[in-house]
Write a protein that holds these residues in place. Structure first.
Motif, mmCIF file in Angstrom:
data_model
loop_
_atom_site.group_PDB
_atom_site.id
_atom_site.type_symbol
_atom_site.label_atom_id
_atom_site.label_comp_id
_atom_site.label_asym_id
_atom_site.label_seq_id
_atom_site.Cartn_x
_atom_site.Cartn_y
_atom_site.Cartn_z
ATOM 1 N N ILE A 171 0.801 -1.169 0.088
ATOM 2 C CA ILE A 171 0.060 0.203 -0.198
ATOM 3 C C ILE A 171 0.936 1.186 -0.010
ATOM 4 C CG2 ILE A 171 -1.692 1.383 1.263
ATOM 5 C CD1 ILE A 171 -2.928 -1.132 2.324
ATOM 6 N N GLU A 172 1.897 1.397 0.979
ATOM 7 C CA GLU A 172 2.648 2.375 1.018
ATOM 8 C C GLU A 172 3.473 2.718 -0.477
ATOM 9 O OE1 GLU A 172 5.392 1.788 4.327
ATOM 10 O OE2 GLU A 172 4.113 2.823 5.487
ATOM 11 N N ALA A 173 3.860 1.519 -0.986
ATOM 12 C CA ALA A 173 4.410 1.835 -2.423
ATOM 13 C C ALA A 173 3.559 1.921 -3.389
ATOM 14 C CB ALA A 173 5.400 0.342 -2.375
ATOM 15 N N GLY A 174 2.312 2.143 -3.242
ATOM 16 C CA GLY A 174 1.268 2.246 -4.328
ATOM 17 C C GLY A 174 1.254 1.271 -5.239
ATOM 18 N N ARG A 175 1.662 -0.252 -4.865
ATOM 19 C CA ARG A 175 1.674 -1.433 -5.734
ATOM 20 C C ARG A 175 0.461 -2.275 -5.240
ATOM 21 N NH1 ARG A 175 6.021 -1.852 -8.550
ATOM 22 N NH2 ARG A 175 7.770 -0.792 -8.233
ATOM 23 N N MET A 176 -0.372 -1.781 -4.566
ATOM 24 C CA MET A 176 -1.692 -2.853 -4.281
ATOM 25 C C MET A 176 -2.855 -2.497 -5.373
ATOM 26 S SD MET A 176 -3.084 -4.943 -2.105
ATOM 27 C CE MET A 176 -2.050 -4.700 -0.533
ATOM 28 N N GLU A 177 -2.840 -3.610 -6.108
ATOM 29 C CA GLU A 177 -3.720 -3.434 -7.319
ATOM 30 C C GLU A 177 -5.214 -4.212 -6.899
ATOM 31 O OE1 GLU A 177 -2.196 -5.035 -10.743
ATOM 32 O OE2 GLU A 177 -0.291 -4.047 -10.567
ATOM 33 N N VAL A 178 -6.260 -3.450 -7.647
ATOM 34 C CA VAL A 178 -7.519 -3.995 -7.512
ATOM 35 C C VAL A 178 -8.143 -4.751 -8.461
ATOM 36 C CG1 VAL A 178 -9.975 -3.152 -7.046
ATOM 37 C CG2 VAL A 178 -8.052 -1.761 -5.891
ATOM 38 N N SER A 179 -8.697 -5.966 -8.278
ATOM 39 C CA SER A 179 -8.967 -6.821 -9.441
ATOM 40 C C SER A 179 -10.406 -7.028 -9.332
ATOM 41 C CB SER A 179 -8.143 -8.093 -9.543
ATOM 42 O OG SER A 179 -8.670 -8.915 -10.412
ATOM 43 N N TYR A 180 -11.241 -6.511 -9.901
ATOM 44 C CA TYR A 180 -12.836 -6.699 -9.682
ATOM 45 C C TYR A 180 -13.421 -8.022 -10.331
ATOM 46 C CZ TYR A 180 -12.974 -2.040 -7.807
ATOM 47 O OH TYR A 180 -12.540 -1.014 -6.799
ATOM 48 N N SER A 181 -14.539 -8.705 -9.872
ATOM 49 C CA SER A 181 -15.124 -9.681 -10.530
ATOM 50 C C SER A 181 -16.399 -9.817 -10.105
ATOM 51 C CB SER A 181 -14.226 -11.034 -10.258
ATOM 52 O OG SER A 181 -14.244 -11.343 -8.756
ATOM 53 N N ASP A 182 -17.330 -10.181 -10.751
ATOM 54 C CA ASP A 182 -18.810 -10.415 -10.362
ATOM 55 C C ASP A 182 -19.039 -11.301 -9.577
ATOM 56 O OD1 ASP A 182 -21.529 -9.656 -10.519
ATOM 57 O OD2 ASP A 182 -21.681 -11.104 -11.898
ATOM 58 N N VAL A 183 -19.581 -11.033 -8.239
ATOM 59 C CA VAL A 183 -19.960 -12.399 -7.316
ATOM 60 C C VAL A 183 -21.051 -12.058 -6.670
ATOM 61 C CG1 VAL A 183 -17.242 -12.746 -6.754
ATOM 62 C CG2 VAL A 183 -18.617 -11.248 -5.455
ATOM 63 N N ASP A 184 -21.570 -13.092 -5.878
ATOM 64 C CA ASP A 184 -22.814 -13.201 -4.915
ATOM 65 C C ASP A 184 -22.006 -12.601 -3.793
ATOM 66 O OD1 ASP A 184 -24.746 -13.143 -3.530
ATOM 67 O OD2 ASP A 184 -25.495 -14.966 -4.070
ATOM 68 N N LEU A 185 -22.388 -11.464 -3.227
ATOM 69 C CA LEU A 185 -21.621 -11.001 -2.234
ATOM 70 C C LEU A 185 -22.145 -11.585 -0.877
ATOM 71 C CD1 LEU A 185 -19.534 -8.901 -1.120
ATOM 72 C CD2 LEU A 185 -21.087 -7.173 -1.076
ATOM 73 N N GLU A 211 -19.728 -6.100 -8.040
ATOM 74 C CA GLU A 211 -18.318 -6.443 -8.551
ATOM 75 C C GLU A 211 -17.379 -5.633 -7.618
ATOM 76 O OE1 GLU A 211 -17.184 -6.320 -12.038
ATOM 77 O OE2 GLU A 211 -19.225 -7.216 -12.659
ATOM 78 N N ILE A 212 -16.573 -6.726 -7.211
ATOM 79 C CA ILE A 212 -15.787 -6.340 -5.968
ATOM 80 C C ILE A 212 -14.728 -7.264 -6.116
ATOM 81 C CG2 ILE A 212 -16.826 -8.462 -4.821
ATOM 82 C CD1 ILE A 212 -16.180 -5.093 -2.974
ATOM 83 N N ASP A 213 -13.473 -6.932 -5.486
ATOM 84 C CA ASP A 213 -12.221 -7.459 -5.403
ATOM 85 C C ASP A 213 -12.345 -8.624 -4.359
ATOM 86 O OD1 ASP A 213 -9.491 -8.256 -4.665
ATOM 87 O OD2 ASP A 213 -8.834 -6.644 -5.790
ATOM 88 N N CYS A 214 -12.699 -9.899 -4.537
ATOM 89 C CA CYS A 214 -12.889 -10.686 -3.306
ATOM 90 C C CYS A 214 -11.623 -10.847 -2.563
ATOM 91 C CB CYS A 214 -12.830 -12.298 -4.130
ATOM 92 S SG CYS A 214 -14.425 -12.305 -4.768
ATOM 93 N N GLU A 215 -10.329 -10.503 -2.959
ATOM 94 C CA GLU A 215 -9.273 -10.810 -1.910
ATOM 95 C C GLU A 215 -9.380 -9.491 -0.842
ATOM 96 O OE1 GLU A 215 -4.691 -10.139 -2.279
ATOM 97 O OE2 GLU A 215 -5.258 -11.784 -3.687
ATOM 98 N N LYS A 216 -9.536 -8.348 -1.428
ATOM 99 C CA LYS A 216 -9.547 -7.343 -0.621
ATOM 100 C C LYS A 216 -10.983 -7.300 0.250
ATOM 101 C CE LYS A 216 -6.337 -5.206 -3.101
ATOM 102 N NZ LYS A 216 -6.036 -6.399 -3.981
ATOM 103 N N MET A 217 -11.901 -7.910 -0.330
ATOM 104 C CA MET A 217 -12.949 -7.877 0.790
ATOM 105 C C MET A 217 -12.751 -9.049 1.811
ATOM 106 S SD MET A 217 -16.206 -6.911 0.952
ATOM 107 C CE MET A 217 -17.101 -7.168 2.282
ATOM 108 N N ASP A 218 -12.075 -10.237 1.561
ATOM 109 C CA ASP A 218 -11.592 -11.155 2.514
ATOM 110 C C ASP A 218 -10.836 -10.342 3.580
ATOM 111 O OD1 ASP A 218 -13.188 -12.953 0.958
ATOM 112 O OD2 ASP A 218 -11.359 -13.948 0.329
ATOM 113 N N ARG A 219 -10.063 -9.639 3.044
ATOM 114 C CA ARG A 219 -9.033 -8.978 4.154
ATOM 115 C C ARG A 219 -9.825 -8.089 5.096
ATOM 116 N NH1 ARG A 219 -3.376 -9.741 4.010
ATOM 117 N NH2 ARG A 219 -3.799 -8.925 5.931
ATOM 118 N N ILE A 220 -10.837 -7.510 4.527
ATOM 119 C CA ILE A 220 -11.851 -6.406 5.203
ATOM 120 C C ILE A 220 -12.435 -7.156 6.297
ATOM 121 C CG2 ILE A 220 -13.643 -4.667 5.181
ATOM 122 C CD1 ILE A 220 -12.344 -4.207 2.095
ATOM 123 N N LEU A 221 -13.084 -8.215 5.882
ATOM 124 C CA LEU A 221 -13.934 -9.142 6.647
ATOM 125 C C LEU A 221 -13.224 -9.655 7.763
ATOM 126 C CD1 LEU A 221 -17.045 -9.322 7.122
ATOM 127 C CD2 LEU A 221 -17.084 -10.994 5.584
#
Length: 186
Positions: free
Chosen positions: A30-44, A77-87
Motif C-alpha cells: 500500500i505504501e509503495a502504491g503497488r496494491m492493485e484492485v481486481s474486480y469480479s462479479d460475485v454473489d456478495l 463487482e468486488i475485489d474478493c481478496e480485498k473483501m476477504d481481508r476487510i471482513l
C-alpha cells in the motif's frame, strides 16, 4: 494426544505468524502504491457467509453467538481478496474483544449506491474519543505490559486502507446494546 495438542498449538501459532507477515507485506504494498484492485462479479451474500463460517469453531468454543443477516443474494463487482481481508480483520477484531457468551453480528444489505456491511459485537466498545485512532497503524487502545489483547495494531488500519482502495468508507460507532459497530460502505 499430547503430540496432537502440541501440533495444534504449533499450527495455530504458525497461522498467526503468517497473518502478521501478510499484514506487513500488505502495508508495504500500500505504501509503495503497488496494491492493485481486481474486480469480479460475485454473489456478495454467498461470499460473506462463506467467510463468516470460518469463525463458527471459535464461536462454538467460546459460546459466542454469531448471526449473519443478509438478503438471499446480492450481486456485486468486488475485489474478493480485498473483501476477504476487510471482513477477516473486522470479524477477528470482534472475536478478540467479545466476551464469552457474547454476540457478534454481521449484516449485509444493498444501499442506494452500493452495499452496506456492518460488523458488531457485544464487547466493551470503543470510546468516542478513540474511534479514529483505532484505524492508525500499530495503534492499540491498551498499551504496555498490562495489555490483555494480542495483535500488531495493523488489522483495522489494513481494513480501512482496503476499503479506501475499493472507493468505500469505514466508520466505527456503538452497537445497539453496547459494543463496537463497524460500518463499511462500498
Amino acid at each position: 494426544e499430547k503430540a496432537r495438542r502440541d501440533l495444534d498449538t504449533v499450527s495455530r501459532n504458525a497461522r498467526i505468524l503468517l497473518k502478521h507477515v501478510n499484514d506487513l507485506l500488505d502495508v508495504s504494498k500500500i505504501e509503495a502504491g503497488r496494491m492493485e484492485v481486481s474486480y469480479s462479479d460475485v454473489d456478495l451474500v454467498r461470499h460473506v457467509r462463506l467467510l463468516a463460517a470460518n469463525f463458527e469453531t471459535v464461536a462454538s468454543e467460546r459460546h459466542v453467538q454469531i448471526a449473519v443477516d443478509a438478503p438471499d443474494s446480492l450481486r456485486a463487482e468486488i475485489d474478493c481478496e480485498k473483501m476477504d481481508r476487510i471482513l477477516l480483520n473486522l470479524l477477528s477484531n470482534a472475536f478478540k474483544f467479545v466476551p464469552e457468551n457474547g454476540r457478534v453480528g454481521l449484516r449485509l444489505r444493498r444501499s442506494d449506491d452500493g452495499a452496506l456491511l456492518e460488523v458488531s459485537d457485544s464487547g466493551p466498545g470503543i470510546p468516542p474519543d478513540k474511534r479514529e485512532i483505532v484505524f492508525e497503524r500499530f495503534r492499540q487502545l491498551e498499551g504496555g505490559s498490562n495489555r490483555r489483547y494480542g495483535g500488531t495494531g495493523l488489522g483495522l488500519a489494513i481494513a480501512r486502507e482496503m476499503v479506501e482502495l475499493l472507493r468505500g468508507s469505514i466508520l466505527v460507532g456503538e452497537a445497539p446494546g453496547g459494543g463496537a459497530l463497524f460500518t463499511v460502505r462500498l
